[in-house]
Design a protein around this motif. Structure first.
Motif, PDB file in Angstrom:
ATOM      1  N   ALA A  66       0.852  -1.190   0.000  1.00  0.00           N
ATOM      2  CA  ALA A  66       0.000   0.000   0.000  1.00  0.00           C
ATOM      3  C   ALA A  66       0.888   1.241   0.000  1.00  0.00           C
ATOM      4  O   ALA A  66       1.860   1.324   0.749  1.00  0.00           O
ATOM      5  N   GLY A  67       0.555   2.201  -0.884  1.00  0.00           N
ATOM      6  CA  GLY A  67       1.332   3.425  -0.987  1.00  0.00           C
ATOM      7  C   GLY A  67       2.515   3.327  -1.918  1.00  0.00           C
ATOM      8  O   GLY A  67       3.233   4.315  -2.114  1.00  0.00           O
ATOM      9  N   ALA A  80      -0.824   2.492  -5.506  1.00  0.00           N
ATOM     10  CA  ALA A  80      -1.889   1.764  -4.811  1.00  0.00           C
ATOM     11  C   ALA A  80      -2.164   2.413  -3.463  1.00  0.00           C
ATOM     12  O   ALA A  80      -1.278   2.483  -2.607  1.00  0.00           O
ATOM     13  N   ALA A  81      -3.380   2.894  -3.288  1.00  0.00           N
ATOM     14  CA  ALA A  81      -3.668   3.718  -2.116  1.00  0.00           C
ATOM     15  C   ALA A  81      -4.230   2.932  -0.942  1.00  0.00           C
ATOM     16  O   ALA A  81      -3.923   3.244   0.212  1.00  0.00           O
ATOM     17  N   ALA A  82      -5.075   1.946  -1.182  1.00  0.00           N
ATOM     18  CA  ALA A  82      -5.807   1.299  -0.091  1.00  0.00           C
ATOM     19  C   ALA A  82      -5.551  -0.201  -0.090  1.00  0.00           C
ATOM     20  O   ALA A  82      -5.684  -0.871  -1.120  1.00  0.00           O
ATOM     21  N   PRO A  83      -5.183  -0.772   1.076  1.00  0.00           N
ATOM     22  CA  PRO A  83      -4.990  -2.221   1.149  1.00  0.00           C
ATOM     23  C   PRO A  83      -6.280  -2.974   0.819  1.00  0.00           C
ATOM     24  O   PRO A  83      -7.380  -2.489   1.074  1.00  0.00           O
ATOM     25  N   GLY A  84      -6.122  -4.144   0.247  1.00  0.00           N
ATOM     26  CA  GLY A  84      -7.287  -4.966  -0.072  1.00  0.00           C
ATOM     27  C   GLY A  84      -6.983  -5.888  -1.236  1.00  0.00           C
ATOM     28  O   GLY A  84      -5.907  -5.841  -1.836  1.00  0.00           O
ATOM     29  N   ALA A 105      -1.126  -4.872  -0.286  1.00  0.00           N
ATOM     30  CA  ALA A 105      -0.873  -5.417   1.042  1.00  0.00           C
ATOM     31  C   ALA A 105      -0.626  -4.337   2.086  1.00  0.00           C
ATOM     32  O   ALA A 105       0.116  -3.387   1.858  1.00  0.00           O
ATOM     33  N   ALA A 106      -1.277  -4.541   3.240  1.00  0.00           N
ATOM     34  CA  ALA A 106      -0.969  -3.744   4.428  1.00  0.00           C
ATOM     35  C   ALA A 106       0.236  -4.380   5.113  1.00  0.00           C
ATOM     36  O   ALA A 106       0.612  -5.516   4.814  1.00  0.00           O
ATOM     37  N   PRO A 107       0.874  -3.681   6.062  1.00  0.00           N
ATOM     38  CA  PRO A 107       2.002  -4.278   6.780  1.00  0.00           C
ATOM     39  C   PRO A 107       1.617  -5.610   7.419  1.00  0.00           C
ATOM     40  O   PRO A 107       0.502  -5.803   7.897  1.00  0.00           O
ATOM     41  N   GLY A 116      -0.016  -8.189   4.960  1.00  0.00           N
ATOM     42  CA  GLY A 116       0.952  -8.949   4.179  1.00  0.00           C
ATOM     43  C   GLY A 116       0.368  -9.505   2.903  1.00  0.00           C
ATOM     44  O   GLY A 116      -0.799  -9.306   2.575  1.00  0.00           O
ATOM     45  N   ALA A 117       1.213 -10.194   2.154  1.00  0.00           N
ATOM     46  CA  ALA A 117       0.803 -10.799   0.881  1.00  0.00           C
ATOM     47  C   ALA A 117       1.471 -12.148   0.741  1.00  0.00           C
ATOM     48  O   ALA A 117       2.659 -12.307   1.037  1.00  0.00           O
TER      49      ALA A 117
END
Length: 381
Positions: free
Chosen positions: A135-136, A176-180, A206-208, A234-235
């Protein structure tokens, strides 16, 4: 003389009654047929002119190259139809006839026409799986397809991750702005617009990565053990390892799933730091503590002698095991007047007869482990 004239007139009228041969023709000669596409149903209607339509027979002319693979010609209706199976440029001759030979048949002169059809290959999206990405983080790739031509790309269904866009040239890019997890269909089309290719993608932002230690609970030597570390963010795929400390002997960490499993072979208290790294470089760790109890055993080896008519009380002892223990007499009757308390493991009562009893006592712990011991209980005067 009059009879002769009559015969001549009848003969002339008979000749006039025989149909004259007409000029058959196939409309559109010469003709370039509409393009076909491999894997897509195709149909073209050949149309005949003149002659005797009820007896039309459309067929591939002798010596002609064949129709495109997958296409067949209906001889009665003149429809060329089917599903092409191979791309290419095809040239062939179609012949039209309208009857069997004979003095009274409509046996027009056959007509042949040269036709050309182009069978285009399918459009197939060849881009492999996309992402994942943090993300980001900035992302850019160009989608690809086989089949050639001047192609235009678009999103056919679903939605792209916020911050990403797809250009008509197939460039998927942005931040990529938003995790999901986002599912969308990429659509590619040539200007025809007969050819269209699609492919569904799942794009993970992926978020942290974060871990939560499992509630491992108590375990016991010889009892299968399982525990899984919880994850969030994570991913996939995630790689796991033991960074510090140690797991119980007999228990291992699955490097692909993070699952702990095995059968402990030694008692003790164990602590291990588990580390995980995901597909986009996030990492996290957590500490797992596992307590392994010794294997359950009945510790009592001898029973005190009971006296006839006197009160008797002996509490059986156990060693190891997990949780509360339930006791059971599994073989041989106890002396008359003596009972076993299943909850406390106490033998108690007043013996009513002299003698010796050989009995087997079993203990079962909270993990289902069963231990047995055969004991001798003697009743004396």
């Amino acid at each position: 003389m009059r009879s002769l004239r009559l015969l001549v007139l009848v003969a002339v009228l008979g000749i006039l009654a025989v149909p004259a041969a007409s000029a058959l023709d196939i409309e559109g000669e010469p003709n370039v047929l509409a393009d076909a596409v491999v894997g897509q149903p195709y149909s073209h209607q050949f149309i005949g002119e003149e002659g005797c339509p009820p007896s039309y027979d459309f067929h591939l002319a002798a010596g002609s190259a064949p129709f495109p693979p997958g296409l067949v010609l209906d001889r009665k209706t003149g429809e060329l139809r089917g599903v092409p199976t191979a791309p290419g440029d095809y040239h062939f001759f179609v012949e039209l006839t309208d009857g069997e030979p004979g003095p009274l048949a409509c046996n027009s002169t056959p007509s042949q026409a040269d036709f050309h059809i182009r069978v285009l290959p399918q459009l197939v999206v060849t881009t492999p799986a996309l992402g994942p990405v943090r993300a980001g983080a900035a992302f850019s790739t160009t989608l690809s397809a086989s089949g050639g031509g001047s192609l235009s790309w678009s999103v056919g269904a679903g939605s792209l991750p916020p911050g990403l866009s797809l250009t008509p040239q197939g460039v998927l890019a942005g931040t990529a702005a938003a995790p999901g997890s986002y599912t969308f269909t990429a659509r590619v089309q040539d200007p025809g617009p007969k050819r269209v290719g699609t492919r569904e993608f799942t794009f993970v932002v992926a978020a942290p990565l974060a871990l939560s230690a499992p509630a491992a609970g108590a375990s016991e030597v010889g009892v299968p053990f399982k525990a899984t570390v919880g994850t969030s963010g994570g991913a996939q795929p995630i790689a796991w390892s033991v960074a510090q400390g140690s797991l119980p002997a007999g228990v291992t960490l699955d490097a692909a799933t993070g699952a702990l499993s095995g059968t402990p072979t030694a008692a003790g208290s164990f602590s291990a730091t588990l580390a995980a790294t995901d597909a986009v470089g996030y990492s996290a760790s957590t500490t797992v503590a596992v307590s392994v109890a010794p294997r359950l055993a009945v510790a009592t080896r001898r029973l005190a002698t009971a006296k006839l008519g006197a009160r008797y009380r002996v509490k059986l002892a156990k060693r190891g095991g997990v949780g509360a223990v339930r006791w059971q007499l599994v073989r041989g009757p106890l002396p008359a007047g003596i009972r076993l308390d299943a909850r406390t493991g106490t033998l108690a009562g007043v013996a009513r007869a002299v003698g010796t009893r050989r009995v087997t006592i079993a203990a079962r712990d909270a993990l289902g482990v069963v231990a047995r011991r055969t004991l001798v209980l003697r009743v004396a005067r």
